[in-house]
Structure formats: structure tokens, C-alpha cells
Design an enzyme around this catalytic site. Sequence first.
Site, PDB file in Angstrom:
ATOM      1  N   ASN A   1       0.897  -1.106  -0.040  1.00  0.00           N
ATOM      2  CA  ASN A   1      -0.104   0.006  -0.047  1.00  0.00           C
ATOM      3  C   ASN A   1       0.873   1.217  -0.070  1.00  0.00           C
ATOM      4  O   ASN A   1       1.522   1.528   1.035  1.00  0.00           O
ATOM      5  CB  ASN A   1      -1.065   0.090   1.268  1.00  0.00           C
ATOM      6  CG  ASN A   1      -1.574   1.287   1.169  1.00  0.00           C
ATOM      7  OD1 ASN A   1      -1.865   2.135   0.482  1.00  0.00           O
ATOM      8  ND2 ASN A   1      -2.294   1.511   2.532  1.00  0.00           N
TER       9      ASN A   1
ATOM     10  N   LYS B   1      -0.036   4.111  -0.291  1.00  0.00           N
ATOM     11  CA  LYS B   1      -0.549   5.490   0.432  1.00  0.00           C
ATOM     12  C   LYS B   1      -0.666   6.649  -0.442  1.00  0.00           C
ATOM     13  O   LYS B   1      -0.569   6.460  -1.608  1.00  0.00           O
ATOM     14  CB  LYS B   1      -0.023   5.717   1.884  1.00  0.00           C
ATOM     15  CG  LYS B   1      -0.435   4.252   2.676  1.00  0.00           C
ATOM     16  CD  LYS B   1       0.075   4.730   4.132  1.00  0.00           C
ATOM     17  CE  LYS B   1      -0.042   3.156   4.804  1.00  0.00           C
ATOM     18  NZ  LYS B   1      -0.091   3.229   6.414  1.00  0.00           N
TER      19      LYS B   1
ATOM     20  N   HIS C   1      -9.354   1.168   5.225  1.00  0.00           N
ATOM     21  CA  HIS C   1      -8.096   1.240   6.100  1.00  0.00           C
ATOM     22  C   HIS C   1      -8.220   2.333   7.065  1.00  0.00           C
ATOM     23  O   HIS C   1      -8.989   3.266   7.181  1.00  0.00           O
ATOM     24  CB  HIS C   1      -7.196   2.053   4.892  1.00  0.00           C
ATOM     25  CG  HIS C   1      -5.582   2.154   5.694  1.00  0.00           C
ATOM     26  ND1 HIS C   1      -5.082   2.814   6.668  1.00  0.00           N
ATOM     27  CD2 HIS C   1      -4.534   1.116   5.098  1.00  0.00           C
ATOM     28  CE1 HIS C   1      -3.884   2.479   6.899  1.00  0.00           C
ATOM     29  NE2 HIS C   1      -3.570   1.382   5.955  1.00  0.00           N
TER      30      HIS C   1
ATOM     31  N   GLU D   1      -6.409   4.832   8.182  1.00  0.00           N
ATOM     32  CA  GLU D   1      -6.253   6.302   7.952  1.00  0.00           C
ATOM     33  C   GLU D   1      -7.653   6.808   7.141  1.00  0.00           C
ATOM     34  O   GLU D   1      -7.939   7.941   7.439  1.00  0.00           O
ATOM     35  CB  GLU D   1      -4.971   6.222   6.816  1.00  0.00           C
ATOM     36  CG  GLU D   1      -3.758   6.003   7.822  1.00  0.00           C
ATOM     37  CD  GLU D   1      -2.545   5.455   6.906  1.00  0.00           C
ATOM     38  OE1 GLU D   1      -2.591   5.316   5.705  1.00  0.00           O
ATOM     39  OE2 GLU D   1      -1.725   4.955   7.574  1.00  0.00           O
TER      40      GLU D   1
ATOM     41  N   GLU E   1      -4.938  -4.765  10.801  1.00  0.00           N
ATOM     42  CA  GLU E   1      -3.906  -3.703  11.123  1.00  0.00           C
ATOM     43  C   GLU E   1      -3.804  -2.918  12.395  1.00  0.00           C
ATOM     44  O   GLU E   1      -4.827  -1.847  12.425  1.00  0.00           O
ATOM     45  CB  GLU E   1      -3.889  -2.696   9.978  1.00  0.00           C
ATOM     46  CG  GLU E   1      -3.651  -3.236   8.615  1.00  0.00           C
ATOM     47  CD  GLU E   1      -3.076  -2.491   7.595  1.00  0.00           C
ATOM     48  OE1 GLU E   1      -2.053  -2.617   6.832  1.00  0.00           O
ATOM     49  OE2 GLU E   1      -3.943  -1.386   7.303  1.00  0.00           O
TER      50      GLU E   1
ATOM     51  N   GLY F   1       3.199   2.295  10.853  1.00  0.00           N
ATOM     52  CA  GLY F   1       4.412   3.475  10.465  1.00  0.00           C
ATOM     53  C   GLY F   1       5.105   3.935  11.923  1.00  0.00           C
ATOM     54  O   GLY F   1       5.815   4.849  11.915  1.00  0.00           O
TER      55      GLY F   1
ATOM     56  N   SER G   1       4.042  -1.861  10.265  1.00  0.00           N
ATOM     57  CA  SER G   1       5.558  -1.988  10.639  1.00  0.00           C
ATOM     58  C   SER G   1       6.133  -3.283   9.974  1.00  0.00           C
ATOM     59  O   SER G   1       7.093  -3.729  10.477  1.00  0.00           O
ATOM     60  CB  SER G   1       5.899  -1.691  11.870  1.00  0.00           C
ATOM     61  OG  SER G   1       5.540  -0.554  12.113  1.00  0.00           O
TER      62      SER G   1
HETATM   63  P1  13P Z   1       3.367   0.291   7.582  1.00  0.00           P
HETATM   64  O1  13P Z   1       3.747  -0.652   6.930  1.00  0.00           O
HETATM   65  O2  13P Z   1       4.079   1.746   6.830  1.00  0.00           O
HETATM   66  O3  13P Z   1       3.509   0.582   8.927  1.00  0.00           O
HETATM   67  O4  13P Z   1       1.960   0.518   7.324  1.00  0.00           O
HETATM   68  C1  13P Z   1       1.077  -0.425   7.252  1.00  0.00           C
HETATM   69  C2  13P Z   1      -0.131  -0.223   6.618  1.00  0.00           C
HETATM   70  O5  13P Z   1      -1.024   0.800   6.809  1.00  0.00           O
HETATM   71  C3  13P Z   1      -0.686  -0.738   5.394  1.00  0.00           C
HETATM   72  O6  13P Z   1      -1.882  -0.423   4.837  1.00  0.00           O
END
Ligand code: 13P
Length: 248
Positions: free
Chosen positions: A9, A11, A93, A95, A163, A169, A209
Site C-alpha cells: 500500500n 498510500k 483502511h 487512515e 492492522e 508506521g 510495520s
Molecule cells: P506500515 O507498513 O508503513 O506500517 O503501514 C502499514 C499499513 O497501513 C498498510 O496498509
Amino acid sequence: MRRRLAAGNWKMNGTRANLDELRALVQAHPSPGCDVLICPPATLLERAARLCEGTAISCGGQDCHTEPKGAHTGDISAEMLVDAGAEYVILGHSERRADHGETDDMVDAKVQAAWRAGLVAIVCVGESEAQRDAGDTLKVVGAQLAGSLPEGADGDNVVVAYEPIWAIGTGRVPTLGEISEVHDFIRAELTDRFGPETADSIRLLYGGSMNPGNAAEIISVANVDGGLVGGASLKAADFGAIIDALSA
Ligand code: 13P
């Protein structure tokens, strides 16, 4: 048997220059031992999909609207994602739940829109740090799962991604026991709702992560069928190492 899935992803990261990373990934992984998916920003989707045409790597979107078309400035429909070359779409997601107030009902409607267009929906669930500290993880994940997955979900049209928000992150990763507890719980909830055969066909990804250093041990956990990778999916070398770990 569930085939493992390494999903990247990107993002809101990446311009055309970043397609060099995808090009390198495609070249280095002509026949990976797991399914591989890259979800670039919508601006790159068509270019990325062209680049992956005829390869083992699929492309996907990061969100879609519920309607096929219409007066929704700034939004993108599932049909448009398909037109651009997507085979999957990430939905719900954390976010998007946080930045755009997406509720379980909205995610459920988006999953149905994805199916209407022929996309596989990757439905994301996961608790905040406060919810984990309060001991509410399974309650939160169970409610998100129940509310975000429409009737008719199966292994061909849905992937579930766990997640934990506090792991995204941050470089903080749950213990293998914590991952195992939630993934076993999700499998059991899916079994209750859809029956064992359907539940067993649905892939469960871990996200938060994940990196080349921890992918092998995370994938060794029962009921972890792959990863949804953010930061480490931006570099071909890192994501390639994760693909290798998931292919082993
Ligand atoms: P990270 O791997 O950067 O922690 O992000 C995970 C994520 O949100 C994937 O959708």
C-alpha cells in the site's frame, strides 16, 4: 489451500519516478511464490498496471466510492479502478476511517461496490492503542468485521487485513502471540458467520510495520496468510525481501 499474498500500500506516496521501483520489483520477481499486489496512488494506477501487464504482479486501488459514476467531485468509482487496471481495492483502511470518517456501514457499501465492478476487496480492521490498553481489541475487531463485511464474502472476493493502528508506521509490532490471538479470532468469527469452508478460503493479512526483518516470523503464525505493507513496499529491495519471506 490459501495462497499467500504480499500486498503493498503506497498510500499518498509516489510520482512517476517511483515507478522505477515497481519496474525493478517486476524484473526481480518474474515468478514469485506468493501472490503480489501493489496499490499505488490513483494517479499512478494506470501506468503501474501497464507496467505489470503480463507479469505475476497485480495492481489495486486504495479506496473507491459506492456509486459507479456521478456528481461526486474528487471521488473514484470501483468501475474506474477496473478501467485503470485494478484487480483489488483496499477498503476501510484506518487512515480512511480517521481522515474521512468512514464507518463500518460505509465500508460495507464500498465492498459491495467493489464486487459490482469485479474487484477483490481488502477489508481493513484494527484497534487503536487506547482500545488495546482497555482490553477491547477483540470486541473492536469483531464489531468492525461484522459491520464491514457484507453477506456473500468468500475467498474469491474478499481479503481481510488486521492492522493494529498503533503498529502502522511506528516500527512497533505486536508480539507473535498478539497477532495469533487476533487472527485466530478473525478466522473463528468468519467461521461463525460464513461457515468453515468459506471462512477457510478467506486470506487474512497482517499489516503494521512489516519489514524484511520481521516478515518471516510473522508469516509463520497460523492464520496469517500474508502482509499488507506500507513503508517497506515503496522500495523494491525491501518489498522484494518480504515477497521472498512470504514465498518460502
Ligand atoms: P506500515 O507498513 O508503513 O506500517 O503501514 C502499514 C499499513 O497501513 C498498510 O496498509
